[in-house]
Design an enzyme around this catalytic site. Structure first.
Site, PDB file in Angstrom:
ATOM      1  N   HIS A  78      -3.428  -5.590   0.629  1.00  9.94           N
ATOM      2  CA  HIS A  78      -2.770  -5.917   2.078  1.00  9.94           C
ATOM      3  C   HIS A  78      -2.659  -7.556   2.379  1.00  9.94           C
ATOM      4  O   HIS A  78      -3.744  -8.045   3.023  1.00  9.94           O
ATOM      5  CB  HIS A  78      -3.573  -5.269   3.108  1.00  9.94           C
ATOM      6  CG  HIS A  78      -3.273  -3.746   3.040  1.00  9.94           C
ATOM      7  ND1 HIS A  78      -2.448  -3.203   3.836  1.00  9.94           N
ATOM      8  CD2 HIS A  78      -4.017  -2.930   2.549  1.00  9.94           C
ATOM      9  CE1 HIS A  78      -2.555  -1.770   3.738  1.00  9.94           C
ATOM     10  NE2 HIS A  78      -3.473  -1.917   2.852  1.00  9.94           N
ATOM     11  N   GLU A 102      -1.224  -8.982   4.702  1.00 11.43           N
ATOM     12  CA  GLU A 102      -0.764  -9.228   5.969  1.00 11.43           C
ATOM     13  C   GLU A 102      -2.205  -8.953   6.895  1.00 11.43           C
ATOM     14  O   GLU A 102      -2.204  -9.090   8.000  1.00 11.43           O
ATOM     15  CB  GLU A 102       0.055  -8.000   6.496  1.00 11.43           C
ATOM     16  CG  GLU A 102      -0.394  -6.607   6.968  1.00 11.43           C
ATOM     17  CD  GLU A 102      -0.446  -5.698   5.446  1.00 11.43           C
ATOM     18  OE1 GLU A 102      -0.384  -6.460   4.550  1.00 11.43           O
ATOM     19  OE2 GLU A 102      -0.881  -4.503   5.674  1.00 11.43           O
ATOM     20  N   CYS A 139       0.717  -1.161   0.054  1.00 14.14           N
ATOM     21  CA  CYS A 139       0.126   0.115  -0.026  1.00 14.14           C
ATOM     22  C   CYS A 139       0.673   1.298   0.154  1.00 14.14           C
ATOM     23  O   CYS A 139       1.674   1.576  -0.985  1.00 14.14           O
ATOM     24  CB  CYS A 139      -0.869  -0.280   1.103  1.00 14.14           C
ATOM     25  SG  CYS A 139      -2.339   1.274   1.117  1.00 14.14           S
TER      26      CYS A 139
END
Lengths: 80, 230
Positions: free
Chosen positions: B204, B206, B87
């Site tokens: 994302h 994660e 990002c």
């Protein structure tokens, strides 16, 4: 001396914010606005007194930070 | 695997990345503040997190790209140390010149925060190895400036080198303008450098590392990094 830097999007790079401004102007009744491109204006106060040297320094500042040359052009004007 | 997560003023995904890395490796990564000028030389992976570093002043990622710690990150990336930018991290890596192209305001000017489907393209990297080419994964996105731009010549080079890692797609893997959430050229959601050692992506991984969070499609990426770099 003073340096004035205009940073604008390159031709061919879509400017969605410019388009939104164009539509807003249209809805306010301003007709005949064929295109809007939005950019940035940056003013620098420089200690340098030599115009050529000032331009050279600002040129480097533009390349390294003030503009992203992948998508943006810049124009510099130096004023005493 | 010895990993570090860079922390800028305004980063907000640094802890998520740290949790994901620790979950896969069993070892907490080092958190590196943006003013650091000395970085451990034995790092295997540097993660550049999402957020709004320096308040997105000037351009997203522009100020962070020139912070003291990024000089070290650049130097280490050139040596082949793996770098993952998510990002705002992707924006920072393009601004720092570690990845080609630029990330502009989303086509519809809206901040987009939702899960998206991605088609995996290049699986020949330490990041994307566990996925299969053409596989569809679901990752969340949360960004305002994710519209990937490269001019025709650069785009041709990126595509020709197989540098595209992920494209915005439909659940069935179809890639079209309708699945292009932000106006990115060729639906590009993530790219690697020519050597495949630096990955930048807007979505994302994660944020989806365990079913409790709504999915685990991101977990294989971190597991694979640990396996490749341990």
């Amino acid at each position: 001396m003073k340096a004035k830097v205009h940073v604008t999007l390159k031709n061919g790079v879509l400017d969605p914010q410019g388009k939104a401004i164009q539509h807003a102007l249209g809805s306010l009744g301003f007709s005949g606005v064929d295109d809007v491109r939005q950019g940035k204006y940056i003013e620098l106060d420089l200690a340098e007194t030599d115009a050529a040297k000032a331009r050279e320094a600002v040129e480097r500042m533009c390349k390294e930070l003030l503009a992203n040359t992948v998508i943006e052009n810049y124009a510099i004007s130096i004023e005493g | 695997m010895k990993a570090a997560v860079i922390v800028f003023p305004g980063s907000n995904c640094d802890r998520d990345l740290a949790v994901a890395l620790e979950k896969s490796s069993g070892k907490a990564p080092i958190m590196l503040w943006h003013r650091e000028t000395e970085v451990p030389q034995d790092l295997d992976l540097i993660a550049v997190p999402g957020g709004f570093s320096y308040g997105d002043y000037l351009r997203s990622g522009a100020m962070a790209a020139h912070s003291p710690v990024m000089r070290e990150v650049k130097r280490m990336a050139e040596k082949g140390v793996r770098v993952l930018g998510v990002c705002n991290g992707f924006q920072i890596l393009t601004e720092a010149g570690l990845l080609p192209g630029a990330l502009m305001r989303n086509r519809d000017l809206k901040f987009i925060c939702r899960d998206v489907h991605l088609k995996v393209e290049n699986t020949d990297t330490a990041f994307t190895g566990p996925y299969t080419k053409g596989q569809v994964v679901r990752f969340p996105v949360a960004h305002h400036d994710g519209n990937f731009f490269a001019d025709d010549e650069l785009l041709k080079r990126i595509e020709g080198n197989g540098q595209v890692a992920f494209r915005y797609a439909a659940a069935d893997g179809t890639v079209s303008d309708a699945t292009n959430i932000n106006g990115s050229r060729n639906n590009i959601a993530g790219i690697v450098n020519e050597k495949g050692t630096v990955l930048g992506m807007m979505p994302h991984p994660e944020r989806l590392i365990e079913p409790k969070l709504g999915g685990a499609d991101g977990k294989p990426m971190f597991d694979a990094l640990v396996e490749a770099l341990s």
